[in-house]
Design a protein around this motif. Structure first.
Motif, PDB file in Angstrom:
ATOM      1  N   GLY A 144       0.794  -1.221   0.000  1.00 43.56           N
ATOM      2  CA  GLY A 144       0.000   0.000   0.000  1.00 43.56           C
ATOM      3  C   GLY A 144       0.825   1.269   0.000  1.00 43.56           C
ATOM      4  N   ARG A 145       2.137   1.150  -0.084  1.00 42.13           N
ATOM      5  CA  ARG A 145       3.000   2.327  -0.144  1.00 42.13           C
ATOM      6  C   ARG A 145       3.726   2.355  -1.492  1.00 42.13           C
ATOM      7  NH1 ARG A 145       4.222   5.872   3.698  1.00 42.13           N
ATOM      8  NH2 ARG A 145       5.944   7.314   3.278  1.00 42.13           N
ATOM      9  N   ALA A 146       3.768   3.540  -2.105  1.00 42.49           N
ATOM     10  CA  ALA A 146       4.394   3.699  -3.415  1.00 42.49           C
ATOM     11  C   ALA A 146       5.722   4.431  -3.269  1.00 42.49           C
ATOM     12  CB  ALA A 146       3.474   4.478  -4.350  1.00 42.49           C
ATOM     13  N   TYR A 147       6.645   4.081  -4.163  1.00 41.17           N
ATOM     14  CA  TYR A 147       7.976   4.686  -4.150  1.00 41.17           C
ATOM     15  C   TYR A 147       8.361   5.069  -5.575  1.00 41.17           C
ATOM     16  CZ  TYR A 147       8.215   2.231   0.349  1.00 41.17           C
ATOM     17  OH  TYR A 147       7.957   1.761   1.616  1.00 41.17           O
ATOM     18  N   LEU A 148       9.009   6.219  -5.714  1.00 41.87           N
ATOM     19  CA  LEU A 148       9.493   6.684  -7.007  1.00 41.87           C
ATOM     20  C   LEU A 148      11.014   6.681  -7.035  1.00 41.87           C
ATOM     21  CD1 LEU A 148       7.263   9.835  -7.713  1.00 41.87           C
ATOM     22  CD2 LEU A 148       6.961   7.520  -8.599  1.00 41.87           C
ATOM     23  N   GLY A 149      11.561   6.453  -8.232  1.00 40.12           N
ATOM     24  CA  GLY A 149      12.986   6.617  -8.403  1.00 40.12           C
ATOM     25  C   GLY A 149      13.371   8.086  -8.314  1.00 40.12           C
ATOM     26  N   SER A 150      14.633   8.365  -8.170  1.00 44.66           N
ATOM     27  CA  SER A 150      15.125   9.732  -8.013  1.00 44.66           C
ATOM     28  C   SER A 150      14.733  10.602  -9.204  1.00 44.66           C
ATOM     29  CB  SER A 150      16.650   9.717  -7.879  1.00 44.66           C
ATOM     30  OG  SER A 150      17.160  11.029  -7.801  1.00 44.66           O
ATOM     31  N   GLY A 151      14.221  11.806  -8.909  1.00 46.05           N
ATOM     32  CA  GLY A 151      13.885  12.762  -9.964  1.00 46.05           C
ATOM     33  C   GLY A 151      12.615  12.452 -10.720  1.00 46.05           C
ATOM     34  N   MET A 152      11.832  11.482 -10.248  1.00 46.80           N
ATOM     35  CA  MET A 152      10.637  11.071 -10.980  1.00 46.80           C
ATOM     36  C   MET A 152       9.380  11.728 -10.431  1.00 46.80           C
ATOM     37  SD  MET A 152      11.204   6.977 -11.530  1.00 46.80           S
ATOM     38  CE  MET A 152       9.812   6.853 -12.671  1.00 46.80           C
ATOM     39  N   LYS A 153       8.381  11.837 -11.301  1.00 41.18           N
ATOM     40  CA  LYS A 153       7.018  12.188 -10.931  1.00 41.18           C
ATOM     41  C   LYS A 153       6.088  11.326 -11.771  1.00 41.18           C
ATOM     42  CE  LYS A 153       7.681  17.135  -9.906  1.00 41.18           C
ATOM     43  NZ  LYS A 153       7.226  18.510 -10.294  1.00 41.18           N
ATOM     44  N   LEU A 154       4.917  11.036 -11.242  1.00 42.78           N
ATOM     45  CA  LEU A 154       3.958  10.283 -12.051  1.00 42.78           C
ATOM     46  C   LEU A 154       2.624  11.008 -12.115  1.00 42.78           C
ATOM     47  CD1 LEU A 154       1.578   8.628 -10.343  1.00 42.78           C
ATOM     48  CD2 LEU A 154       3.496   7.203  -9.687  1.00 42.78           C
ATOM     49  N   ASP A 155       1.852  10.639 -13.100  1.00 44.35           N
ATOM     50  CA  ASP A 155       0.512  11.183 -13.281  1.00 44.35           C
ATOM     51  C   ASP A 155      -0.378  10.050 -13.782  1.00 44.35           C
ATOM     52  OD1 ASP A 155      -1.706  12.792 -13.682  1.00 44.35           O
ATOM     53  OD2 ASP A 155      -1.045  13.484 -15.646  1.00 44.35           O
ATOM     54  N   LEU A 156      -1.537   9.884 -13.145  1.00 48.71           N
ATOM     55  CA  LEU A 156      -2.468   8.828 -13.526  1.00 48.71           C
ATOM     56  C   LEU A 156      -3.612   9.362 -14.382  1.00 48.71           C
ATOM     57  CD1 LEU A 156      -2.619   6.821 -10.164  1.00 48.71           C
ATOM     58  CD2 LEU A 156      -1.358   6.241 -12.245  1.00 48.71           C
ATOM     59  N   GLY A 157      -3.414  10.548 -14.976  1.00 55.33           N
ATOM     60  CA  GLY A 157      -4.468  11.152 -15.780  1.00 55.33           C
ATOM     61  C   GLY A 157      -4.894  10.318 -16.974  1.00 55.33           C
ATOM     62  N   ALA A 158      -4.008   9.490 -17.493  1.00 55.15           N
ATOM     63  CA  ALA A 158      -4.342   8.662 -18.661  1.00 55.15           C
ATOM     64  C   ALA A 158      -5.259   7.504 -18.315  1.00 55.15           C
ATOM     65  CB  ALA A 158      -3.062   8.130 -19.313  1.00 55.15           C
ATOM     66  N   VAL A 159      -5.451   7.261 -17.006  1.00 59.97           N
ATOM     67  CA  VAL A 159      -6.306   6.147 -16.589  1.00 59.97           C
ATOM     68  C   VAL A 159      -7.362   6.550 -15.565  1.00 59.97           C
ATOM     69  CG1 VAL A 159      -4.652   4.303 -17.081  1.00 59.97           C
ATOM     70  CG2 VAL A 159      -4.529   5.509 -14.887  1.00 59.97           C
ATOM     71  N   ALA A 160      -7.281   7.770 -15.038  1.00 63.20           N
ATOM     72  CA  ALA A 160      -8.132   8.164 -13.902  1.00 63.20           C
ATOM     73  C   ALA A 160      -9.615   8.185 -14.246  1.00 63.20           C
ATOM     74  CB  ALA A 160      -7.697   9.530 -13.371  1.00 63.20           C
ATOM     75  N   LYS A 161      -9.975   8.782 -15.382  1.00 62.79           N
ATOM     76  CA  LYS A 161     -11.402   8.852 -15.722  1.00 62.79           C
ATOM     77  C   LYS A 161     -11.953   7.475 -16.050  1.00 62.79           C
ATOM     78  CE  LYS A 161     -11.117  12.263 -18.760  1.00 62.79           C
ATOM     79  NZ  LYS A 161      -9.749  12.812 -18.562  1.00 62.79           N
ATOM     80  N   GLY A 162     -11.135   6.633 -16.656  1.00 57.84           N
ATOM     81  CA  GLY A 162     -11.572   5.266 -16.919  1.00 57.84           C
ATOM     82  C   GLY A 162     -11.806   4.496 -15.636  1.00 57.84           C
ATOM     83  N   TYR A 163     -10.913   4.674 -14.671  1.00 53.17           N
ATOM     84  CA  TYR A 163     -11.090   4.019 -13.369  1.00 53.17           C
ATOM     85  C   TYR A 163     -12.334   4.549 -12.671  1.00 53.17           C
ATOM     86  CZ  TYR A 163      -9.826   2.162  -8.751  1.00 53.17           C
ATOM     87  OH  TYR A 163      -9.824   1.490  -7.546  1.00 53.17           O
ATOM     88  N   ALA A 164     -12.551   5.872 -12.768  1.00 53.49           N
ATOM     89  CA  ALA A 164     -13.762   6.462 -12.188  1.00 53.49           C
ATOM     90  C   ALA A 164     -15.009   5.869 -12.827  1.00 53.49           C
ATOM     91  CB  ALA A 164     -13.746   7.974 -12.364  1.00 53.49           C
ATOM     92  N   ALA A 165     -14.965   5.619 -14.132  1.00 53.18           N
ATOM     93  CA  ALA A 165     -16.096   4.989 -14.815  1.00 53.18           C
ATOM     94  C   ALA A 165     -16.340   3.590 -14.266  1.00 53.18           C
ATOM     95  CB  ALA A 165     -15.848   4.934 -16.317  1.00 53.18           C
ATOM     96  N   ASP A 166     -15.273   2.831 -14.052  1.00 55.08           N
ATOM     97  CA  ASP A 166     -15.416   1.481 -13.505  1.00 55.08           C
ATOM     98  C   ASP A 166     -16.030   1.510 -12.110  1.00 55.08           C
ATOM     99  OD1 ASP A 166     -14.311   0.354 -15.780  1.00 55.08           O
ATOM    100  OD2 ASP A 166     -12.282   0.293 -14.957  1.00 55.08           O
ATOM    101  N   LYS A 167     -15.584   2.446 -11.280  1.00 53.68           N
ATOM    102  CA  LYS A 167     -16.125   2.557  -9.924  1.00 53.68           C
ATOM    103  C   LYS A 167     -17.594   2.975  -9.963  1.00 53.68           C
ATOM    104  CE  LYS A 167     -13.943   2.226  -6.581  1.00 53.68           C
ATOM    105  NZ  LYS A 167     -13.613   1.081  -5.719  1.00 53.68           N
TER     106      LYS A 167
END
Length: 331
Positions: A144-167
Protein backbone atom coordinates in the motif's frame (compact mmCIF):
# COMPACT_ATOMS: atom_id res chain seq x y z
CA UNK A 1 -1.97 14.61 -17.17
CA UNK A 2 -5.64 15.30 -17.61
CA UNK A 3 -7.06 14.40 -20.95
CA UNK A 4 -9.72 16.77 -22.25
CA UNK A 5 -11.57 14.67 -24.80
CA UNK A 6 -14.63 15.48 -26.87
CA UNK A 7 -17.03 12.56 -27.28
CA UNK A 8 -20.59 13.53 -28.06
CA UNK A 9 -23.18 11.02 -26.98
CA UNK A 10 -26.86 10.53 -27.61
CA UNK A 11 -29.26 10.56 -24.68
CA UNK A 12 -32.50 9.40 -26.16
CA UNK A 13 -35.75 7.85 -24.96
CA UNK A 14 -35.28 8.35 -21.23
CA UNK A 15 -38.66 6.81 -20.47
CA UNK A 16 -40.26 3.45 -20.79
CA UNK A 17 -41.97 0.57 -19.10
CA UNK A 18 -39.96 -1.04 -16.33
CA UNK A 19 -37.49 1.83 -15.98
CA UNK A 20 -37.38 4.17 -13.02
CA UNK A 21 -37.08 7.92 -13.40
CA UNK A 22 -33.85 9.37 -14.70
CA UNK A 23 -31.53 10.87 -12.09
CA UNK A 24 -28.86 13.26 -13.35
CA UNK A 25 -25.75 14.99 -12.04
CA UNK A 26 -23.70 17.60 -13.92
CA UNK A 27 -20.43 18.79 -12.43
CA UNK A 28 -16.73 19.49 -12.98
CA UNK A 29 -14.13 17.04 -11.75
CA UNK A 30 -10.77 15.69 -12.93
CA UNK A 31 -10.29 18.97 -14.79
CA UNK A 32 -13.27 18.41 -17.09
CA UNK A 33 -17.06 18.55 -17.31
CA UNK A 34 -18.97 15.40 -16.42
CA UNK A 35 -22.60 14.35 -16.78
CA UNK A 36 -24.31 11.34 -15.23
CA UNK A 37 -27.74 10.10 -16.35
CA UNK A 38 -28.98 6.89 -14.77
CA UNK A 39 -32.26 5.01 -14.46
CA UNK A 40 -32.11 5.09 -10.69
CA UNK A 41 -32.49 7.24 -7.63
CA UNK A 42 -31.11 10.72 -7.08
CA UNK A 43 -29.25 9.31 -4.08
CA UNK A 44 -27.36 6.86 -6.30
CA UNK A 45 -26.47 9.56 -8.80
CA UNK A 46 -25.19 11.73 -5.94
CA UNK A 47 -23.20 8.77 -4.58
CA UNK A 48 -21.54 8.30 -7.96
CA UNK A 49 -20.66 11.98 -8.11
CA UNK A 50 -19.19 11.88 -4.60
CA UNK A 51 -17.11 8.82 -5.52
CA UNK A 52 -15.65 10.56 -8.58
CA UNK A 53 -14.91 13.76 -6.66
CA UNK A 54 -13.18 11.72 -3.96
CA UNK A 55 -11.04 9.98 -6.57
CA UNK A 56 -10.09 13.36 -7.99
CA UNK A 57 -8.93 14.49 -4.55
CA UNK A 58 -6.72 11.39 -4.32
CA UNK A 59 -5.30 11.29 -7.85
CA UNK A 60 -4.65 14.86 -8.97
CA UNK A 61 -0.97 15.34 -9.84
CA UNK A 62 -1.47 19.12 -9.71
CA UNK A 63 -2.64 19.05 -6.08
CA UNK A 64 0.22 18.69 -3.59
CA UNK A 65 -2.25 17.52 -0.92
CA UNK A 66 -3.48 14.54 -2.99
CA UNK A 67 -1.90 11.12 -2.58
CA UNK A 68 -0.25 11.40 -6.00
CA UNK A 69 0.84 14.97 -5.22
CA UNK A 70 2.50 13.87 -1.97
CA UNK A 71 4.23 11.00 -3.77
CA UNK A 72 5.61 13.38 -6.40
CA UNK A 73 6.77 15.81 -3.73
CA UNK A 74 8.66 13.45 -1.42
CA UNK A 75 9.19 10.30 -3.47
CA UNK A 76 7.11 7.94 -1.34
CA UNK A 77 3.57 7.94 0.03
CA UNK A 78 1.04 5.71 1.73
CA UNK A 79 -1.87 5.06 -0.61
CA UNK A 80 -5.54 4.42 -0.01
CA UNK A 81 -7.02 1.22 -1.43
CA UNK A 82 -8.34 2.94 -4.57
CA UNK A 83 -5.11 4.75 -5.41
CA UNK A 84 -3.06 1.62 -4.85
CA UNK A 85 -5.48 -0.39 -6.98
CA UNK A 86 -5.31 2.07 -9.85
CA UNK A 87 -1.52 2.38 -9.68
CA UNK A 88 -1.23 -1.41 -9.78
CA UNK A 89 -3.49 -1.62 -12.84
CA UNK A 90 -1.66 1.26 -14.54
CA UNK A 91 1.76 -0.33 -14.05
CA UNK A 92 0.44 -3.59 -15.49
CA UNK A 93 -0.86 -1.73 -18.55
CA UNK A 94 2.47 0.10 -18.93
CA UNK A 95 4.21 -3.27 -18.98
CA UNK A 96 1.68 -4.87 -21.33
CA UNK A 97 2.02 -2.02 -23.86
CA UNK A 98 5.83 -2.18 -23.63
CA UNK A 99 5.95 1.37 -22.29
CA UNK A 100 3.80 3.01 -24.97
CA UNK A 101 1.78 3.99 -21.92
CA UNK A 102 4.19 5.32 -19.31
CA UNK A 103 2.74 7.10 -16.27
CA UNK A 104 6.16 8.62 -15.47
CA UNK A 105 6.21 11.07 -18.42
CA UNK A 106 4.79 13.85 -16.24
CA UNK A 107 8.06 15.88 -15.99
CA UNK A 108 8.26 15.88 -19.79
CA UNK A 109 4.65 17.03 -20.06
CA UNK A 110 5.56 19.86 -17.67
CA UNK A 111 8.68 20.74 -19.67
CA UNK A 112 6.69 21.17 -22.88
CA UNK A 113 4.28 23.50 -21.04
CA UNK A 114 1.16 21.36 -21.21
CA UNK A 115 0.45 21.74 -17.49
CA UNK A 116 0.88 25.50 -16.92
CA UNK A 117 0.18 26.38 -20.61
CA UNK A 118 3.50 28.18 -20.95
CA UNK A 119 4.26 26.22 -24.10
CA UNK A 120 7.87 25.79 -25.19
CA UNK A 121 10.16 23.41 -27.06
CA UNK A 122 12.75 22.04 -24.63
CA UNK A 123 16.32 21.62 -25.79
CA UNK A 124 17.72 18.19 -26.62
CA UNK A 125 19.88 18.07 -23.50
CA UNK A 126 16.89 18.92 -21.28
CA UNK A 127 14.82 16.19 -22.90
CA UNK A 128 17.66 13.69 -22.57
CA UNK A 129 18.04 14.49 -18.86
CA UNK A 130 14.31 14.05 -18.26
CA UNK A 131 14.24 10.79 -20.20
CA UNK A 132 16.78 9.34 -17.75
CA UNK A 133 14.07 9.55 -15.08
CA UNK A 134 11.22 8.39 -17.32
CA UNK A 135 10.66 4.70 -16.69
CA UNK A 136 7.54 3.18 -15.14
CA UNK A 137 9.68 0.22 -14.03
CA UNK A 138 11.28 2.48 -11.41
CA UNK A 139 7.92 2.92 -9.69
CA UNK A 140 7.24 0.38 -6.97
CA UNK A 141 4.17 -0.43 -4.89
CA UNK A 142 4.57 -2.47 -1.75
CA UNK A 143 2.08 -3.00 1.05
CA UNK A 144 0.00 0.00 0.00
CA UNK A 145 3.00 2.33 -0.14
CA UNK A 146 4.39 3.70 -3.41
CA UNK A 147 7.98 4.69 -4.15
CA UNK A 148 9.49 6.68 -7.01
CA UNK A 149 12.99 6.62 -8.40
CA UNK A 150 15.12 9.73 -8.01
CA UNK A 151 13.88 12.76 -9.96
CA UNK A 152 10.64 11.07 -10.98
CA UNK A 153 7.02 12.19 -10.93
CA UNK A 154 3.96 10.28 -12.05
CA UNK A 155 0.51 11.18 -13.28
CA UNK A 156 -2.47 8.83 -13.53
CA UNK A 157 -4.47 11.15 -15.78
CA UNK A 158 -4.34 8.66 -18.66
CA UNK A 159 -6.31 6.15 -16.59
CA UNK A 160 -8.13 8.16 -13.90
CA UNK A 161 -11.40 8.85 -15.72
CA UNK A 162 -11.57 5.27 -16.92
CA UNK A 163 -11.09 4.02 -13.37
CA UNK A 164 -13.76 6.46 -12.19
CA UNK A 165 -16.10 4.99 -14.81
CA UNK A 166 -15.42 1.48 -13.50
CA UNK A 167 -16.12 2.56 -9.92
CA UNK A 168 -19.33 4.30 -11.02
CA UNK A 169 -20.55 1.18 -12.82
CA UNK A 170 -19.83 -0.84 -9.66
CA UNK A 171 -21.99 1.55 -7.64
CA UNK A 172 -24.80 1.23 -10.17
CA UNK A 173 -24.73 -2.56 -9.83
CA UNK A 174 -24.67 -2.37 -6.03
CA UNK A 175 -27.75 -0.15 -6.13
CA UNK A 176 -29.57 -2.32 -8.71
CA UNK A 177 -29.46 0.39 -11.38
CA UNK A 178 -30.04 -1.37 -14.68
CA UNK A 179 -29.08 1.31 -17.21
CA UNK A 180 -27.56 4.71 -17.77
CA UNK A 181 -24.97 6.72 -19.64
CA UNK A 182 -22.00 8.30 -17.88
CA UNK A 183 -19.98 10.95 -19.71
CA UNK A 184 -16.86 11.47 -17.62
CA UNK A 185 -15.16 14.14 -19.67
CA UNK A 186 -15.21 12.08 -22.83
CA UNK A 187 -14.73 8.65 -21.29
CA UNK A 188 -18.25 7.31 -21.74
CA UNK A 189 -19.67 4.31 -19.90
CA UNK A 190 -22.79 2.86 -21.54
CA UNK A 191 -24.62 0.67 -19.03
CA UNK A 192 -27.50 -1.59 -20.04
CA UNK A 193 -29.77 -0.50 -22.87
CA UNK A 194 -32.27 2.22 -23.66
CA UNK A 195 -35.91 1.53 -22.70
CA UNK A 196 -36.74 0.45 -26.25
CA UNK A 197 -34.05 -2.22 -26.13
CA UNK A 198 -31.60 -0.39 -28.38
CA UNK A 199 -27.94 0.04 -27.55
CA UNK A 200 -26.54 3.46 -26.71
CA UNK A 201 -24.90 5.45 -29.50
CA UNK A 202 -21.69 7.21 -28.53
CA UNK A 203 -20.44 9.82 -30.98
CA UNK A 204 -16.77 10.35 -31.80
CA UNK A 205 -15.50 13.92 -32.09
CA UNK A 206 -14.56 15.52 -35.40
CA UNK A 207 -10.95 16.72 -34.91
CA UNK A 208 -11.54 19.69 -37.22
CA UNK A 209 -14.75 20.75 -35.49
CA UNK A 210 -15.03 19.58 -31.90
CA UNK A 211 -18.67 20.69 -31.74
CA UNK A 212 -19.53 17.91 -34.21
CA UNK A 213 -18.85 14.20 -34.53
CA UNK A 214 -17.90 12.18 -37.60
CA UNK A 215 -19.56 8.97 -36.52
CA UNK A 216 -20.79 6.91 -33.62
CA UNK A 217 -20.57 3.44 -32.14
CA UNK A 218 -23.53 1.44 -30.86
CA UNK A 219 -22.63 -0.13 -27.51
CA UNK A 220 -24.02 -1.69 -24.34
CA UNK A 221 -22.01 -2.64 -21.26
CA UNK A 222 -18.91 -0.97 -22.69
CA UNK A 223 -16.68 2.02 -21.98
CA UNK A 224 -15.62 4.18 -24.92
CA UNK A 225 -12.56 6.44 -24.61
CA UNK A 226 -10.80 8.64 -27.17
CA UNK A 227 -7.42 10.36 -27.28
CA UNK A 228 -6.64 12.94 -29.96
CA UNK A 229 -3.92 15.31 -31.09
CA UNK A 230 -6.53 18.08 -31.24
CA UNK A 231 -7.31 17.93 -27.51
CA UNK A 232 -4.40 20.02 -26.27
CA UNK A 233 -1.62 21.38 -28.47
CA UNK A 234 0.40 24.41 -29.48
CA UNK A 235 1.89 25.55 -32.77
CA UNK A 236 5.33 27.01 -33.43
CA UNK A 237 6.94 27.78 -36.79
CA UNK A 238 4.03 26.11 -38.57
CA UNK A 239 4.32 22.81 -36.68
CA UNK A 240 1.75 21.44 -34.24
CA UNK A 241 2.87 19.82 -31.00
CA UNK A 242 0.27 17.69 -29.21
CA UNK A 243 0.11 16.84 -25.50
CA UNK A 244 0.56 13.09 -25.92
CA UNK A 245 4.25 12.51 -25.20
CA UNK A 246 6.09 9.55 -26.71
CA UNK A 247 7.96 8.03 -23.73
CA UNK A 248 10.77 6.81 -25.97
CA UNK A 249 11.61 10.20 -27.52
CA UNK A 250 10.40 12.60 -24.84
CA UNK A 251 8.65 14.60 -27.57
CA UNK A 252 5.01 14.98 -28.60
CA UNK A 253 3.88 11.97 -30.62
CA UNK A 254 4.18 12.65 -34.36
CA UNK A 255 3.30 9.50 -36.28
CA UNK A 256 0.36 10.60 -38.42
CA UNK A 257 -2.30 9.59 -35.87
CA UNK A 258 -5.08 12.11 -35.23
CA UNK A 259 -7.34 10.23 -32.83
CA UNK A 260 -7.83 6.80 -31.32
CA UNK A 261 -11.07 5.47 -29.85
CA UNK A 262 -11.02 2.29 -27.76
CA UNK A 263 -14.05 0.19 -26.79
CA UNK A 264 -13.80 -2.39 -24.01
CA UNK A 265 -15.51 -3.76 -20.91
CA UNK A 266 -13.06 -1.84 -18.69
CA UNK A 267 -12.91 1.92 -18.37
CA UNK A 268 -9.34 1.79 -17.10
CA UNK A 269 -8.28 -0.28 -20.11
CA UNK A 270 -10.15 1.86 -22.64
CA UNK A 271 -8.63 5.04 -21.21
CA UNK A 272 -5.10 3.63 -21.08
CA UNK A 273 -5.15 2.02 -24.51
CA UNK A 274 -6.49 5.12 -26.27
CA UNK A 275 -3.22 6.80 -25.24
CA UNK A 276 -0.98 3.79 -25.79
CA UNK A 277 -2.28 3.01 -29.29
CA UNK A 278 -1.95 6.68 -30.22
CA UNK A 279 1.75 6.47 -29.30
CA UNK A 280 2.15 3.14 -31.13
CA UNK A 281 0.67 4.43 -34.38
CA UNK A 282 -1.36 2.30 -36.75
CA UNK A 283 1.20 -0.48 -37.31
CA UNK A 284 1.85 -0.95 -33.60
CA UNK A 285 -1.85 -0.67 -32.80
CA UNK A 286 -2.73 -3.41 -35.28
CA UNK A 287 -0.05 -5.70 -33.91
CA UNK A 288 -1.12 -5.10 -30.32
CA UNK A 289 -4.80 -5.70 -31.10
CA UNK A 290 -4.06 -8.95 -32.90
CA UNK A 291 -2.31 -10.26 -29.79
CA UNK A 292 -5.24 -9.25 -27.54
CA UNK A 293 -8.91 -10.10 -27.95
CA UNK A 294 -10.57 -7.97 -25.26
CA UNK A 295 -11.01 -4.59 -26.97
CA UNK A 296 -11.75 -2.89 -30.29
CA UNK A 297 -10.41 0.36 -31.69
CA UNK A 298 -10.97 3.05 -34.31
CA UNK A 299 -7.97 5.10 -35.47
CA UNK A 300 -8.16 8.21 -37.65
CA UNK A 301 -4.93 9.27 -39.36
CA UNK A 302 -3.90 12.57 -40.93
CA UNK A 303 -4.69 11.22 -44.41
CA UNK A 304 -8.36 10.87 -43.37
CA UNK A 305 -8.12 7.11 -43.36
CA UNK A 306 -10.27 5.51 -40.68
CA UNK A 307 -8.88 2.21 -39.44
CA UNK A 308 -11.39 -0.05 -37.66
CA UNK A 309 -11.02 -3.46 -36.08
CA UNK A 310 -13.65 -5.99 -37.09
CA UNK A 311 -15.70 -5.59 -33.92
CA UNK A 312 -15.56 -1.82 -34.12
CA UNK A 313 -16.74 -1.87 -37.73
CA UNK A 314 -19.86 -3.79 -36.72
CA UNK A 315 -20.73 -1.11 -34.14
CA UNK A 316 -19.71 1.97 -36.15
CA UNK A 317 -21.84 4.29 -38.26
CA UNK A 318 -20.32 7.23 -40.14
CA UNK A 319 -22.29 10.46 -40.37
CA UNK A 320 -23.41 11.38 -43.87
CA UNK A 321 -21.31 14.56 -44.12
CA UNK A 322 -18.03 12.63 -43.88
CA UNK A 323 -16.15 10.67 -46.50
CA UNK A 324 -13.24 9.10 -44.64
CA UNK A 325 -11.55 6.16 -46.34
CA UNK A 326 -12.47 3.19 -44.15
CA UNK A 327 -10.13 0.22 -43.76
CA UNK A 328 -11.07 -2.80 -41.69
CA UNK A 329 -8.35 -4.56 -39.70
CA UNK A 330 -8.71 -8.32 -39.76
CA UNK A 331 -7.61 -10.59 -36.92
Amino acid sequence: MKKVICILFCLMLFSGCGYSNVASESFESMDTFMKIDIYGSADTAAEIRAEIENLDSLLSAQDDSSEIGRLNKIGSAEFSEDTADLLSQALELCKDTDGALDISVYPLVEAWGFIDKNYRIPGESEIDDLLKNTDYRKITLSGGRAYLGSGMKLDLGAVAKGYAADKAVELMKQNNVRAGILNLGGTVAAVGEKPNGEKWRVGICDPENTAAYFGSVSVSGKVVATSGSYERYFEQDGKRYCHIIDPKTGCPTDNGTVSVTVISDSGTKSDALSTALFVMGIDGAKEYWRSHTDFEFILLDEENTLWLTEGAEAAFRMNKDYEYNMKVIKA
